[in-house]
Design a protein around this motif. Structure first.
Motif, PDB file in Angstrom:
ATOM      1  N   UNK A 145       3.561   3.868   3.630  1.00  0.00           N
ATOM      2  CA  UNK A 145       4.354   2.902   2.876  1.00  0.00           C
ATOM      3  C   UNK A 145       4.216   3.160   1.382  1.00  0.00           C
ATOM      4  N   UNK A 146       5.133   2.592   0.635  1.00  0.00           N
ATOM      5  CA  UNK A 146       5.112   2.695  -0.819  1.00  0.00           C
ATOM      6  C   UNK A 146       3.897   1.957  -1.371  1.00  0.00           C
ATOM      7  N   UNK A 147       3.164   2.540  -2.329  1.00  0.00           N
ATOM      8  CA  UNK A 147       2.020   1.829  -2.915  1.00  0.00           C
ATOM      9  C   UNK A 147       2.401   0.502  -3.570  1.00  0.00           C
ATOM     10  N   UNK A 148       3.655   0.371  -3.999  1.00  0.00           N
ATOM     11  CA  UNK A 148       4.122  -0.881  -4.605  1.00  0.00           C
ATOM     12  C   UNK A 148       4.688  -1.749  -3.484  1.00  0.00           C
ATOM     13  N   UNK A 149       3.904  -2.741  -3.055  1.00  0.00           N
ATOM     14  CA  UNK A 149       4.288  -3.539  -1.892  1.00  0.00           C
ATOM     15  C   UNK A 149       3.625  -4.900  -1.967  1.00  0.00           C
ATOM     16  N   UNK A 150       4.100  -5.831  -1.145  1.00  0.00           N
ATOM     17  CA  UNK A 150       3.555  -7.190  -1.132  1.00  0.00           C
ATOM     18  C   UNK A 150       2.337  -7.318  -0.223  1.00  0.00           C
ATOM     19  N   UNK A 151       2.329  -6.611   0.899  1.00  0.00           N
ATOM     20  CA  UNK A 151       1.231  -6.699   1.860  1.00  0.00           C
ATOM     21  C   UNK A 151       0.195  -5.616   1.585  1.00  0.00           C
ATOM     22  N   UNK A 152      -1.071  -5.932   1.831  1.00  0.00           N
ATOM     23  CA  UNK A 152      -2.106  -4.907   1.723  1.00  0.00           C
ATOM     24  C   UNK A 152      -2.017  -3.963   2.924  1.00  0.00           C
ATOM     25  N   UNK A 153      -2.663  -2.814   2.795  1.00  0.00           N
ATOM     26  CA  UNK A 153      -2.692  -1.872   3.921  1.00  0.00           C
ATOM     27  C   UNK A 153      -3.334  -2.511   5.150  1.00  0.00           C
ATOM     28  N   UNK A 154      -4.384  -3.302   4.934  1.00  0.00           N
ATOM     29  CA  UNK A 154      -5.062  -3.941   6.067  1.00  0.00           C
ATOM     30  C   UNK A 154      -4.161  -4.971   6.738  1.00  0.00           C
ATOM     31  N   UNK A 198      -0.871   2.909   5.870  1.00  0.00           N
ATOM     32  CA  UNK A 198      -1.270   2.765   4.478  1.00  0.00           C
ATOM     33  C   UNK A 198      -0.369   3.520   3.533  1.00  0.00           C
ATOM     34  N   UNK A 199      -0.691   3.385   2.244  1.00  0.00           N
ATOM     35  CA  UNK A 199       0.015   4.188   1.247  1.00  0.00           C
ATOM     36  C   UNK A 199      -0.689   5.522   1.012  1.00  0.00           C
ATOM     37  N   UNK A 200      -1.945   5.621   1.485  1.00  0.00           N
ATOM     38  CA  UNK A 200      -2.725   6.858   1.448  1.00  0.00           C
ATOM     39  C   UNK A 200      -2.893   7.398   0.027  1.00  0.00           C
ATOM     40  N   UNK A 201      -2.934   6.477  -0.931  1.00  0.00           N
ATOM     41  CA  UNK A 201      -3.090   6.901  -2.322  1.00  0.00           C
ATOM     42  C   UNK A 201      -4.524   7.291  -2.655  1.00  0.00           C
ATOM     43  N   UNK A 202      -5.457   7.058  -1.717  1.00  0.00           N
ATOM     44  CA  UNK A 202      -6.850   7.442  -1.952  1.00  0.00           C
ATOM     45  C   UNK A 202      -7.156   8.840  -1.425  1.00  0.00           C
ATOM     46  N   UNK A 203      -6.165   9.523  -0.858  1.00  0.00           N
ATOM     47  CA  UNK A 203      -6.380  10.828  -0.234  1.00  0.00           C
ATOM     48  C   UNK A 203      -5.786  11.957  -1.066  1.00  0.00           C
ATOM     49  N   UNK A 204      -6.359  13.137  -0.891  1.00  0.00           N
ATOM     50  CA  UNK A 204      -5.749  14.343  -1.426  1.00  0.00           C
ATOM     51  C   UNK A 204      -4.593  14.754  -0.508  1.00  0.00           C
TER      52      UNK A 204
END
Length: 214
Positions: free
Chosen positions: A70-79, A47-53
């Motif tokens: 991965x970079x939060x700016x991407x074509x595929x979702x984390x799932x 994931x991009x782990x942008x939901x974590x501290x």
């Protein structure tokens, strides 16, 4: 090899005894942290782990066998990245996806419709999406036979796009050679015996086992 994927959906939707399963685990974003807090060491965190501290991410990195950030700016979702990793990296022959329903509707729809993408559709019959009330199987065209699952009363057939000649010959409510150009849900059917058969000549169909909330 069965691989379980835990996405970040609401915990109220988790099946009972989710964390007692003997399988490999992939954690998607915050799902990795939830696995760790339930004494499971994920084989992979994606994931991009942008939901974590920052502190939570450190804990994930310390307690996972491998992490793909991965970079939060991407074509595929984390799932989607996790599902691809399950088949391509861990060589799964069956994937159970949890934490993929409830909460945000856009995430739910994304998790269902991703299986129509060519890179995932080849694996579609090896994927199940499971929560507290539902178990979703996916099928491509052909003749199929499914079994009753304990505690699931209802059986629904959902055409995911264009589907031709959908036939339900031995369910409670029958259907014969039904073709649809758009997604259609044939809901609240039921088994009449321990198995049920169905067929269709083109497209992809989701079969949903479900029961009412307790």
């Amino acid at each position: 090899m069965q691989v379980n994927i835990l996405a970040g959906g609401p915990r109220q939707q988790y099946p009972e005894n989710l964390f007692n399963q003997k399988a490999g685990w992939i954690g998607v974003d915050r799902g990795a942290l939830i696995l760790i807090k339930n004494h499971i060491r994920p084989q992979l965190a994606v994931g991009d782990f942008d939901s974590m501290t920052v502190q939570e991410l450190v804990e994930v990195k310390k307690n996972c066998s491998e992490i793909i950030q991965v970079n939060p700016v991407k074509d595929d979702t984390d799932t989607e990245l996790a599902l691809a990793s399950a088949f391509e990296q861990l060589h799964a022959d069956e994937v159970h996806l949890y934490g993929a329903t409830g909460g945000r509707l856009d995430h739910l729809l994304s998790n269902i419709f991703m299986l129509l993408k060519p890179k995932f559709n080849q694996y579609v019959e090896q994927v199940k999406i499971i929560d507290r009330q539902n178990c979703i199987y996916f099928f491509n065209a052909g003749q199929h036979c499914i079994n009753v699952l304990p505690d699931y009363k209802y059986l629904s057939f959902v055409s995911l796009g264009k589907v031709e000649n959908l036939t339900l010959p031995d369910e409670k409510y029958q259907l014969h050679n039904q073709s649809d150009q758009l997604p259609v849900a044939y809901v609240s059917n039921e088994f009449l015996k321990s198995t049920a058969s169905f067929s269709f000549s083109s497209g992809t169909v989701a079969v949903i086992y479900s029961h009412d909330a307790n």
